[in-house]
Design a protein around this motif. Structure first.
Motif, PDB file in Angstrom:
ATOM      1  N   ALA A 232       0.829  -1.210   0.000  1.00 58.81           N
ATOM      2  CA  ALA A 232       0.000   0.000   0.000  1.00 58.81           C
ATOM      3  C   ALA A 232       0.860   1.255   0.000  1.00 58.81           C
ATOM      4  CB  ALA A 232      -0.925  -0.009   1.219  1.00 58.81           C
ATOM      5  N   ASN A 233       1.941   1.240   0.763  1.00 54.39           N
ATOM      6  CA  ASN A 233       2.829   2.401   0.798  1.00 54.39           C
ATOM      7  C   ASN A 233       3.532   2.631  -0.531  1.00 54.39           C
ATOM      8  OD1 ASN A 233       2.300   3.314   3.385  1.00 54.39           O
ATOM      9  ND2 ASN A 233       3.949   2.142   4.322  1.00 54.39           N
ATOM     10  N   ILE A 234       3.812   1.547  -1.253  1.00 58.01           N
ATOM     11  CA  ILE A 234       4.423   1.705  -2.581  1.00 58.01           C
ATOM     12  C   ILE A 234       3.442   2.385  -3.529  1.00 58.01           C
ATOM     13  CG2 ILE A 234       5.211   0.425  -4.617  1.00 58.01           C
ATOM     14  CD1 ILE A 234       6.538  -1.547  -2.707  1.00 58.01           C
ATOM     15  N   LEU A 235       2.173   2.018  -3.428  1.00 59.14           N
ATOM     16  CA  LEU A 235       1.173   2.685  -4.253  1.00 59.14           C
ATOM     17  C   LEU A 235       1.063   4.166  -3.892  1.00 59.14           C
ATOM     18  CD1 LEU A 235      -1.692   0.014  -4.252  1.00 59.14           C
ATOM     19  CD2 LEU A 235      -0.142   0.575  -6.127  1.00 59.14           C
ATOM     20  N   ALA A 236       1.276   4.480  -2.616  1.00 61.28           N
ATOM     21  CA  ALA A 236       1.153   5.868  -2.169  1.00 61.28           C
ATOM     22  C   ALA A 236       2.403   6.686  -2.446  1.00 61.28           C
ATOM     23  CB  ALA A 236       0.845   5.907  -0.672  1.00 61.28           C
ATOM     24  N   GLY A 237       3.573   6.104  -2.227  1.00 61.86           N
ATOM     25  CA  GLY A 237       4.806   6.880  -2.342  1.00 61.86           C
ATOM     26  C   GLY A 237       5.735   6.484  -3.461  1.00 61.86           C
ATOM     27  N   GLY A 238       5.421   5.387  -4.147  1.00 58.79           N
ATOM     28  CA  GLY A 238       6.295   4.907  -5.207  1.00 58.79           C
ATOM     29  C   GLY A 238       6.652   5.942  -6.263  1.00 58.79           C
ATOM     30  N   PRO A 239       5.686   6.686  -6.790  1.00 60.27           N
ATOM     31  CA  PRO A 239       6.008   7.660  -7.838  1.00 60.27           C
ATOM     32  C   PRO A 239       6.888   8.814  -7.364  1.00 60.27           C
ATOM     33  CG  PRO A 239       3.670   7.096  -7.862  1.00 60.27           C
ATOM     34  CD  PRO A 239       4.242   6.542  -6.592  1.00 60.27           C
ATOM     35  N   PHE A 240       7.024   8.981  -6.055  1.00 52.53           N
ATOM     36  CA  PHE A 240       7.802  10.102  -5.522  1.00 52.53           C
ATOM     37  C   PHE A 240       9.258   9.729  -5.227  1.00 52.53           C
ATOM     38  CE2 PHE A 240       3.365  10.855  -4.481  1.00 52.53           C
ATOM     39  CZ  PHE A 240       3.185  12.150  -4.938  1.00 52.53           C
ATOM     40  N   ASP A 241       9.433   8.599  -4.529  1.00 55.82           N
ATOM     41  CA  ASP A 241      10.813   8.221  -4.196  1.00 55.82           C
ATOM     42  C   ASP A 241      11.034   6.707  -4.227  1.00 55.82           C
ATOM     43  OD1 ASP A 241       9.482   7.404  -1.878  1.00 55.82           O
ATOM     44  OD2 ASP A 241      11.153   7.963  -0.583  1.00 55.82           O
ATOM     45  N   GLY A 242      10.066   5.972  -4.744  1.00 50.74           N
ATOM     46  CA  GLY A 242      10.198   4.524  -4.818  1.00 50.74           C
ATOM     47  C   GLY A 242       9.632   3.800  -3.622  1.00 50.74           C
ATOM     48  N   ALA A 243       9.464   4.507  -2.499  1.00 49.08           N
ATOM     49  CA  ALA A 243       8.896   3.914  -1.278  1.00 49.08           C
ATOM     50  C   ALA A 243       9.699   2.709  -0.816  1.00 49.08           C
ATOM     51  CB  ALA A 243       7.428   3.532  -1.497  1.00 49.08           C
ATOM     52  N   ALA A 244      10.883   2.969  -0.295  1.00 52.04           N
ATOM     53  CA  ALA A 244      11.773   1.886   0.122  1.00 52.04           C
ATOM     54  C   ALA A 244      11.403   1.311   1.483  1.00 52.04           C
ATOM     55  CB  ALA A 244      13.217   2.385   0.139  1.00 52.04           C
ATOM     56  N   MET A 245      11.439   2.148   2.522  1.00 48.11           N
ATOM     57  CA  MET A 245      11.130   1.730   3.898  1.00 48.11           C
ATOM     58  C   MET A 245      12.086   0.688   4.430  1.00 48.11           C
ATOM     59  SD  MET A 245       7.018   1.289   3.327  1.00 48.11           S
ATOM     60  CE  MET A 245       7.277   0.712   1.627  1.00 48.11           C
ATOM     61  N   ASN A 246      13.187   0.440   3.716  1.00 44.49           N
ATOM     62  CA  ASN A 246      14.079  -0.662   4.050  1.00 44.49           C
ATOM     63  C   ASN A 246      15.483  -0.348   3.525  1.00 44.49           C
ATOM     64  OD1 ASN A 246      15.512  -3.107   4.169  1.00 44.49           O
ATOM     65  ND2 ASN A 246      13.688  -4.334   3.780  1.00 44.49           N
ATOM     66  N   PRO A 247      16.418   0.044   4.404  1.00 44.13           N
ATOM     67  CA  PRO A 247      17.774   0.376   3.944  1.00 44.13           C
ATOM     68  C   PRO A 247      18.475  -0.763   3.221  1.00 44.13           C
ATOM     69  CG  PRO A 247      17.413   1.233   6.148  1.00 44.13           C
ATOM     70  CD  PRO A 247      16.221   0.361   5.834  1.00 44.13           C
ATOM     71  N   ALA A 248      18.246  -2.010   3.631  1.00 38.70           N
ATOM     72  CA  ALA A 248      18.882  -3.139   2.956  1.00 38.70           C
ATOM     73  C   ALA A 248      18.349  -3.291   1.537  1.00 38.70           C
ATOM     74  CB  ALA A 248      18.646  -4.429   3.744  1.00 38.70           C
ATOM     75  N   ARG A 249      17.056  -3.083   1.363  1.00 39.58           N
ATOM     76  CA  ARG A 249      16.432  -3.166   0.039  1.00 39.58           C
ATOM     77  C   ARG A 249      17.054  -2.161  -0.925  1.00 39.58           C
ATOM     78  NH1 ARG A 249      15.184  -3.255  -4.295  1.00 39.58           N
ATOM     79  NH2 ARG A 249      13.154  -3.285  -5.347  1.00 39.58           N
TER      80      ARG A 249
END
Length: 256
Positions: free
Chosen positions: A184-201
């Protein structure tokens, strides 16, 4: 207000068999997640010239949600299924994992992400992982705030479904809930910064591809959001009488 003890742990923890099993579990689970998640983006690039479409965003969000749900599920009974340095930090500031064990988790998560990115590059015939970057027209401060808010939501969900001693049967759907909030967060923030939420990712693909633009955002934002979520849930939400002090003892699911 609960007062869980911040546990540094002991150097002997490194020699415990359960610590090694948990560390290996975090390595494998993170590698599985990054391989599937980053691989979904590379696959879109192989199929379509332009992947920045609504349909592409949905596909990537679903791929991340499913991959993370599985990664958390397969590691949950062994390590707690953090699969994310930010989640480990949230558990650390809440006293749910010792500092020694957290360091082992961080190393395992970063190595797992790097190995997954390397395997992807070899398996795809040399395609460079795309990784994460702040979109054109979006400031790094906007991206930083996005990462803080999205990671807060992720770690708060982890606490509510996997850590809270009163979660009851809700714990059985923890992997799905954690995967869904990321999707859900990727749908919300993906177009802005990719929506990582995970430094390892972010770190694994960045190291393999050599793309480091605004990389600090994907460490500072998630760590701030995770720490805030851990402190908020641990000190303001979990009842005091159900919050025993955490030590260096092996993680059980309730010690996520």
């Amino acid at each position: 207000m609960p007062s869980p003890r911040f546990a540094f742990g002991r150097s002997e923890d490194a020699a415990y068999a359960d610590t090694m099993r948990a560390t290996l579990s975090e390595f494998i689970a993170t590698a599985l997640f990054v391989f599937a998640a980053e691989g979904s983006i590379l696959s879109l690039g192989k199929l379509y010239t332009d992947t920045s479409t609504p349909g592409g965003l949905v596909v990537v969000a679903i791929a991340h949600a499913l991959a993370l749900s599985v990664a958390v599920a397969v590691a949950f009974n062994i390590s707690g299924g953090h699969v994310n340095p930010a989640v480990t930090l949230g558990a650390l500031v809440g006293g749910r994992v010792s500092l020694v064990r957290a360091i082992f988790y961080w190393v395992a998560q970063l190595l797992g992400a790097v190995v997954a990115a390397l395997l992807l590059r070899v398996a795809t015939g040399g395609m460079r992982p795309l990784g994460f970057s702040v979109a054109s027209g979006v400031s790094v401060w906007n991206a930083l705030l996005l990462e803080i808010v999205m990671t807060f939501g992720l770690v708060y969900t982890v606490y509510a479904t996997a850590i809270d001693p009163k979660r009851g049967h809700l714990g059985t759907i923890a992997p799905l809930a954690i995967g869904f909030i990321v999707g859900a967060n990727i749908l919300a923030g993906g177009p802005f910064d990719g929506a990582a939420m995970n430094p390892a990712r972010v770190f694994g693909p960045a190291l393999v591809s050599g793309r480091w633009t605004s990389h600090w955002v994907y460490w500072v934002g998630p760590f701030i959001g995770a720490a805030l979520a851990g402190l908020t849930y641990e000190f303001l939400v979990i009842p005091e009488e159900t919050t025993p002090a955490r030590t260096h003892q092996p993680l059980a699911p309730e010690d996520y």
